[in-house]
Design a protein around this motif. Structure first.
Motif, PDB file in Angstrom:
ATOM      1  N   ASP A  74       1.577   6.435  -6.383  1.00  9.48           N
ATOM      2  CA  ASP A  74       1.005   6.715  -7.697  1.00  9.48           C
ATOM      3  C   ASP A  74       0.728   8.217  -7.803  1.00  9.48           C
ATOM      4  O   ASP A  74       0.007   8.773  -6.976  1.00  9.48           O
ATOM      5  CB  ASP A  74      -0.298   5.917  -7.866  1.00  9.48           C
ATOM      6  N   ASP A  84       0.819  -1.212   0.000  1.00  3.03           N
ATOM      7  CA  ASP A  84       0.000   0.000   0.000  1.00  3.03           C
ATOM      8  C   ASP A  84       0.857   1.268   0.000  1.00  3.03           C
ATOM      9  O   ASP A  84       0.471   2.269  -0.613  1.00  3.03           O
ATOM     10  CB  ASP A  84      -0.979  -0.004   1.171  1.00  3.03           C
ATOM     11  N   HIS A  94       1.709   1.591  -3.563  1.00  2.00           N
ATOM     12  CA  HIS A  94       0.518   2.048  -4.291  1.00  2.00           C
ATOM     13  C   HIS A  94       0.288   3.541  -4.080  1.00  2.00           C
ATOM     14  O   HIS A  94      -0.106   4.259  -4.999  1.00  2.00           O
ATOM     15  CB  HIS A  94      -0.735   1.294  -3.829  1.00  2.00           C
ATOM     16  N   GLN A 126       4.419  -6.050 -16.879  1.00  2.00           N
ATOM     17  CA  GLN A 126       3.884  -5.479 -15.635  1.00  2.00           C
ATOM     18  C   GLN A 126       3.687  -6.568 -14.587  1.00  2.00           C
ATOM     19  O   GLN A 126       3.993  -6.375 -13.409  1.00  2.00           O
ATOM     20  CB  GLN A 126       2.562  -4.746 -15.898  1.00  2.00           C
ATOM     21  N   TYR A 136      -7.521   1.184  -6.398  1.00  2.00           N
ATOM     22  CA  TYR A 136      -7.699  -0.050  -7.177  1.00  2.00           C
ATOM     23  C   TYR A 136      -7.355  -1.271  -6.310  1.00  2.00           C
ATOM     24  O   TYR A 136      -8.113  -2.252  -6.278  1.00  2.00           O
ATOM     25  CB  TYR A 136      -6.814  -0.024  -8.431  1.00  2.00           C
ATOM     26  N   ALA A 137      -6.242  -1.223  -5.600  1.00  2.92           N
ATOM     27  CA  ALA A 137      -5.818  -2.350  -4.761  1.00  2.92           C
ATOM     28  C   ALA A 137      -6.843  -2.626  -3.660  1.00  2.92           C
ATOM     29  O   ALA A 137      -7.152  -3.786  -3.365  1.00  2.92           O
ATOM     30  CB  ALA A 137      -4.446  -2.064  -4.159  1.00  2.92           C
ATOM     31  N   GLU A 152      -3.965   4.022  -7.796  1.00  2.00           N
ATOM     32  CA  GLU A 152      -3.576   2.618  -7.685  1.00  2.00           C
ATOM     33  C   GLU A 152      -3.911   2.042  -6.314  1.00  2.00           C
ATOM     34  O   GLU A 152      -4.267   0.875  -6.190  1.00  2.00           O
ATOM     35  CB  GLU A 152      -2.082   2.477  -7.967  1.00  2.00           C
ATOM     36  N   HIS A 201      -1.845  -4.537  -9.697  1.00  2.00           N
ATOM     37  CA  HIS A 201      -1.428  -3.432 -10.573  1.00  2.00           C
ATOM     38  C   HIS A 201      -0.262  -2.646  -9.978  1.00  2.00           C
ATOM     39  O   HIS A 201      -0.134  -1.452 -10.221  1.00  2.00           O
ATOM     40  CB  HIS A 201      -2.591  -2.474 -10.835  1.00  2.00           C
ATOM     41  N   LEU A 202       0.587  -3.300  -9.252  1.00  3.84           N
ATOM     42  CA  LEU A 202       1.641  -2.639  -8.498  1.00  3.84           C
ATOM     43  C   LEU A 202       2.557  -1.792  -9.382  1.00  3.84           C
ATOM     44  O   LEU A 202       3.178  -2.299 -10.311  1.00  3.84           O
ATOM     45  CB  LEU A 202       2.468  -3.684  -7.745  1.00  3.84           C
ATOM     46  N   GLN A 203       2.584  -0.512  -9.103  1.00  2.00           N
ATOM     47  CA  GLN A 203       3.451   0.474  -9.761  1.00  2.00           C
ATOM     48  C   GLN A 203       3.311   0.482 -11.289  1.00  2.00           C
ATOM     49  O   GLN A 203       4.269   0.756 -12.005  1.00  2.00           O
ATOM     50  CB  GLN A 203       4.907   0.247  -9.352  1.00  2.00           C
ATOM     51  N   ARG A 204       2.131   0.268 -11.774  1.00  2.00           N
ATOM     52  CA  ARG A 204       1.912   0.270 -13.223  1.00  2.00           C
ATOM     53  C   ARG A 204       2.225   1.607 -13.862  1.00  2.00           C
ATOM     54  O   ARG A 204       2.571   1.661 -15.025  1.00  2.00           O
ATOM     55  CB  ARG A 204       0.455  -0.118 -13.557  1.00  2.00           C
ATOM     56  N   TRP A 205       2.080   2.670 -13.118  1.00  2.00           N
ATOM     57  CA  TRP A 205       2.340   3.991 -13.687  1.00  2.00           C
ATOM     58  C   TRP A 205       3.805   4.155 -14.093  1.00  2.00           C
ATOM     59  O   TRP A 205       4.132   5.010 -14.906  1.00  2.00           O
ATOM     60  CB  TRP A 205       1.934   5.085 -12.699  1.00  2.00           C
TER      61      TRP A 205
END
Length: 193
Positions: free
Chosen positions: A19, A13, A16, A88, A36-37, A33, A63-67
């Motif tokens: 983000d 978290d 996340h 990813q 989303y989590a 993010e 979706h961890l650190q997708r940005w």
């Protein structure tokens, strides 16, 4: 929640929360993010009576650190999208594994989380299916309406159909019970007919 599980979830978290994109939740800004989590974990609590620690971590790391690696960095089209998504998943699985190692999880557990995050065994592995169901339901409940306005109609129908094929019967029931705008409900009905 077991102490080491709580430590990993908290560490995820914190990542996340980095983000740079934020969204409004109940009048307060929250990292997109992170929200989303949280939504992923909420759906897991609905779908699974007693999920393993590995599944809880994988769902939270989805979706961890997708940005950090934007979709635009990859070629257009399906191959580019699938490559981006695979990369990813590998990154998220590796980061989650490191966090798990830091608090004493076994290498078997860290490998399990990587397998889950990468959705290896979809349709054959109940935990992978549960993660995929959470992802599909989060999308349908929270992102579908906006996304569908940006995508050409026939392409959107195919996306709904592909999403539906990845879901379990239990997730189908949950999806059909979601509140949707008339336009979104009509799209789903058309795609499934």
């Amino acid at each position: 929640m077991a102490k080491r599980l709580e430590q990993v979830i908290s560490a995820l978290d914190r990542l996340h929360a980095e983000d740079p994109r934020s969204v409004d939740k109940d009048g307060k800004a929250i990292a997109a993010e992170l929200l989303y989590a949280q939504r992923m974990s909420a759906w897991l609590a609905t779908l699974a009576e007693n999920p393993s620690e590995c599944l809880q971590i994988a769902v939270r790391a989805q979706h961890l650190q997708r940005w950090q690696v934007p979709r635009e960095d990859y070629p257009e089209g399906r191959v580019g999208y699938l490559t981006w998504r695979r990369d990813q998943g590998i990154r998220a699985g590796d980061t989650a594994a490191k966090l798990m190692n830091d608090v004493g999880y076994s290498s078997d557990d860290t490998q399990r989380v990587a397998t889950l995050v990468n959705k290896k065994g979809l349709g054959r592995d109940a935990d992978v299916q549960a993660l995929e169901d959470c992802a599909c339901l989060v999308f349908l409940e929270n992102y579908f309406a906006d996304f569908s306005r940006k995508v050409e109609h026939d392409h959107m129908l195919r996306i709904i159909q592909k999403t539906w094929r990845k879901m379990s019967p239990q997730a189908h029931e949950q999806a059909l019970a979601l509140p949707m705008s008339p336009a979104s409900a009509a799209l789903v009905k058309e795609a499934l007919s």
